[in-house]
Every structure is written in structure tokens, then in C-alpha cells.
Design a protein around this motif. Structure first.
Motif, PDB file in Angstrom:
ATOM      1  N   THR A  17       0.793  -1.369   0.114  1.00  0.00           N
ATOM      2  CA  THR A  17      -0.037  -0.027   0.054  1.00  0.00           C
ATOM      3  C   THR A  17       0.821   1.265  -0.022  1.00  0.00           C
ATOM      4  OG1 THR A  17      -0.194   0.272   2.466  1.00  0.00           O
ATOM      5  CG2 THR A  17      -1.757  -1.143   1.472  1.00  0.00           C
ATOM      6  N   GLY A  18       0.347   2.585  -0.408  1.00  0.00           N
ATOM      7  CA  GLY A  18       1.135   3.430  -0.569  1.00  0.00           C
ATOM      8  C   GLY A  18       2.077   3.447  -1.561  1.00  0.00           C
ATOM      9  N   GLY A  24       6.855   3.038  -0.663  1.00  0.00           N
ATOM     10  CA  GLY A  24       6.164   2.051  -1.186  1.00  0.00           C
ATOM     11  C   GLY A  24       6.386   1.723  -2.630  1.00  0.00           C
ATOM     12  N   ASP A  42      -2.896   2.380  -3.971  1.00  0.00           N
ATOM     13  CA  ASP A  42      -2.783   3.820  -3.522  1.00  0.00           C
ATOM     14  C   ASP A  42      -3.937   4.565  -3.924  1.00  0.00           C
ATOM     15  OD1 ASP A  42       0.176   5.512  -2.912  1.00  0.00           O
ATOM     16  OD2 ASP A  42      -1.475   6.586  -3.449  1.00  0.00           O
ATOM     17  N   ASN A  48       0.038   5.031  -8.809  1.00  0.00           N
ATOM     18  CA  ASN A  48       0.083   3.662  -8.989  1.00  0.00           C
ATOM     19  C   ASN A  48       0.282   2.922 -10.153  1.00  0.00           C
ATOM     20  OD1 ASN A  48      -0.429   1.449  -6.822  1.00  0.00           O
ATOM     21  ND2 ASN A  48      -2.472   1.323  -7.530  1.00  0.00           N
ATOM     22  N   ASN A  68      -8.356   3.466  -0.783  1.00  0.00           N
ATOM     23  CA  ASN A  68      -8.436   4.144   0.378  1.00  0.00           C
ATOM     24  C   ASN A  68      -8.191   3.365   1.490  1.00  0.00           C
ATOM     25  OD1 ASN A  68      -8.623   5.909   2.335  1.00  0.00           O
ATOM     26  ND2 ASN A  68     -10.603   6.558   2.010  1.00  0.00           N
ATOM     27  N   ASN A  94       2.228  -3.030   4.723  1.00  0.00           N
ATOM     28  CA  ASN A  94       1.117  -1.769   5.090  1.00  0.00           C
ATOM     29  C   ASN A  94       1.934  -0.603   5.159  1.00  0.00           C
ATOM     30  OD1 ASN A  94      -0.866  -3.685   4.706  1.00  0.00           O
ATOM     31  ND2 ASN A  94      -0.592  -4.400   6.779  1.00  0.00           N
ATOM     32  N   ASN A  95       1.985   0.246   4.059  1.00  0.00           N
ATOM     33  CA  ASN A  95       2.805   1.350   4.405  1.00  0.00           C
ATOM     34  C   ASN A  95       2.114   2.725   4.164  1.00  0.00           C
ATOM     35  OD1 ASN A  95       5.665   2.988   3.499  1.00  0.00           O
ATOM     36  ND2 ASN A  95       4.177   3.217   1.504  1.00  0.00           N
ATOM     37  N   ALA A  96       0.917   2.644   3.769  1.00  0.00           N
ATOM     38  CA  ALA A  96       0.131   3.923   3.461  1.00  0.00           C
ATOM     39  C   ALA A  96       0.162   4.864   4.670  1.00  0.00           C
ATOM     40  CB  ALA A  96      -1.149   3.768   2.912  1.00  0.00           C
TER      41      ALA A  96
END
Length: 257
Positions: A17-18, A24, A42, A48, A68, A94-96
């Protein structure tokens, strides 16, 4: 250019993510170079898709989905789409996350608190919940959550951000204990000051000179996104098979002072 068919993640499926830029994107590309098919998520569709095209140029499959992470329905759908497209889910980063300008706690708005918490903390929980359902069913998997040095220390003006990142470590440790005996490893990475669009934007908005950051960094420079991607892949690899519930600092020595 094609990826190494004997890479550490050949035949595996990774979810990031992100992934539209920064850490990311660097991590998604690192998974791809090691042979993984990669699902990138993303809220920025353009960035993305660009990441997905970069992955495909490395000779592996990519799937780009706008998501989102604060919306659990969207997260559930992308995990379902990952499994439908690739048959499994082996690694997730899980980076966002988001950051708001520095402000004293008494002057922070409820809207800012809700937004940061929804993305940085609820977003990680949303992702973990649905990733774990798939990994639990298949009996294997690795998850790395992106916390921050802000998950380990406090800095004036950053209370909301740091609270969310402390929460990520709490989620990581507790979930890691739940699934350690079931073939699933969960850890966190805690980046320091990394040269990403988010950090550069913060420096511009708050008129922070690069020299001010460097003064507090024993290594004498900002980190690069690839320097976070590498430890994330290590945590997801068999080389880290006995590492569970750990929050790995990658900060150029900042928290060692």
C-alpha cells in the motif's frame, strides 16, 4: 531487463500500500526484482499505475488498484482481487500513511486527528485484518507494517502522527503473538527521515532547511526509499524466519543518541 528467476520471492505474491511513490514504490519494485508478482494500492491512480508499469518492465506481473486504506470495504475488495488474480497472498507491506503540519496538541483539530488516525492506524488494521484472513486460510504469510521513529519517541508538534505510529507498533506486537504459531510472521519497520515526496513536502510547507534535519542524523544524510525497502524484504524473507513482533529502526542512528 527481466527479474532474476531464482530470486527470494520467485512465485510469491506481494501486496504493497502507498505504492504510488516513495518507500511504497521502492518496496514494490524490490519485491518485483526478487521475482514476486506485486499488487500495488494507492489513492493516487496515476502514480500507482506508473509503479505497476515499472514492475511489469522487470518481467513480472503487476496489478494496480486504487484504494483508500481507511475504507475497510475497499481494502477487503483489493485483498479478494489479489487472491482472485494470483491465487494467494504471501507478503504484505502496509505502508500507506499521511502527516500533517506540526501543531501544538491544544491547537489540533478533531478533523486532523480523525484523518491521521483513520489512515495511519485504522488503515493498517483494515489491511492486517483482511490479509490475515487469507494468510490464516493458507497457513503462511508475512506482514510488515510501516511505523516510524515517531512510533518510538515523541517530538513536539507531532502528537497525532506519533500517536498513530505508536499504535501501529501495538497492533504489530499483539497480532504477531496471535499468529506466530500458525506460520504467519508480523513485524514493523520504523523509518527515520527518508527522502520521499511526503517528507520533502513537509520540509517545504514548514520551511525546514535540510541542514536542520541533517544536524540530528549521525549518518549525516537523509535516507533513501530503497534503504527501507531492503529491510522490509528481509523481514518478509526466510532469512528473518525467527523474527516476530519486532519494530526495526532504520533511521541513520537518530534513536541511538
Amino acid at each position: 531487463m527481466t527479474t532474476n528467476e531464482n530470486g527470494n520471492f520467485a512465485g510469491k505474491v506481494a501486496f504493497v500500500t502507498g505504492a504510488a511513490n516513495g518507500i511504497g514504490r521502492a518496496t514494490a519494485l524490490a519485491f518485483a526484482r526478487e521475482g514476486a508478482s506485486v499488487v500495488v494500492a494507492d489513492i493516487s491512480e496515476e502514480g500507482n499505475q506508473e509503479t505497476a508499469h515499472m514492475i511489469e518492465k522487470l518481467g513480472v506481473r503487476a496489478l494496480a488498484v486504487r484504494c483508500n486504506v481507511a475504507d475497510e470495504v475497499e481494502v477487503a475488495a483489493i485483498v479478494e482481487q489479489t487472491v482472485a488474480s494470483f491465487g494467494r497472498l504471501d507478503a504484505a507491506f502496509n505502508n500507506a500513511g499521511v502527516m500533517i503540519p506540526a501543531v501544538e496538541t491544544a491547537d489540533t483539530s478533531g478533523d486532523d486527528f480523525d484523518r491521521v488516525t483513520a489512515i495511519n492506524l485504522r488503515g493498517v488494521w483494515n489491511c492486517m485484518k483482511h490479509e490475515l484472513r487469507q494468510m490464516r486460510a493458507q497457513g503462511s504469510g508475512t506482514i510488515v507494517n510501516c511505523s516510524s521513529i515517531g512510533g518510538l519517541i515523541g517530538i513536539p508538534g507531532r502528537a497525532i502522527y506519533h500517536a498513530s505510529k505508536h499504535g501501529v507498533i501495538g497492533l504489530t506486537k499483539s497480532a504477531a503473538l496471535e499468529y506466530a504459531s500458525r506460520g504467519i510472521r508480523i513485524n514493523a519497520v520504523c523509518p527515520g527521515t527518508i527522502e520521499t515526496p511526503m517528507v520533502m513536502g513537509m520540509m517545504d510547507r514548514e520551511s525546514i532547511a535540510r541542514e536542520d534535519f541533517l544536524r540530528d542524523l549521525p549518518i549525516g544524510r537523509l535516507g533513501q526509499p530503497e534503504e527501507i525497502a531492503a529491510p522490509v524484504l528481509w523481514l518478509c524473507s526466510e532469512a528473518a524466519s525467527f523474527v516476530i513482533g519486532h519494530a526495526l529502526m532504520v533511521d541513520g542512528g537518530y534513536t541511538a543518541q
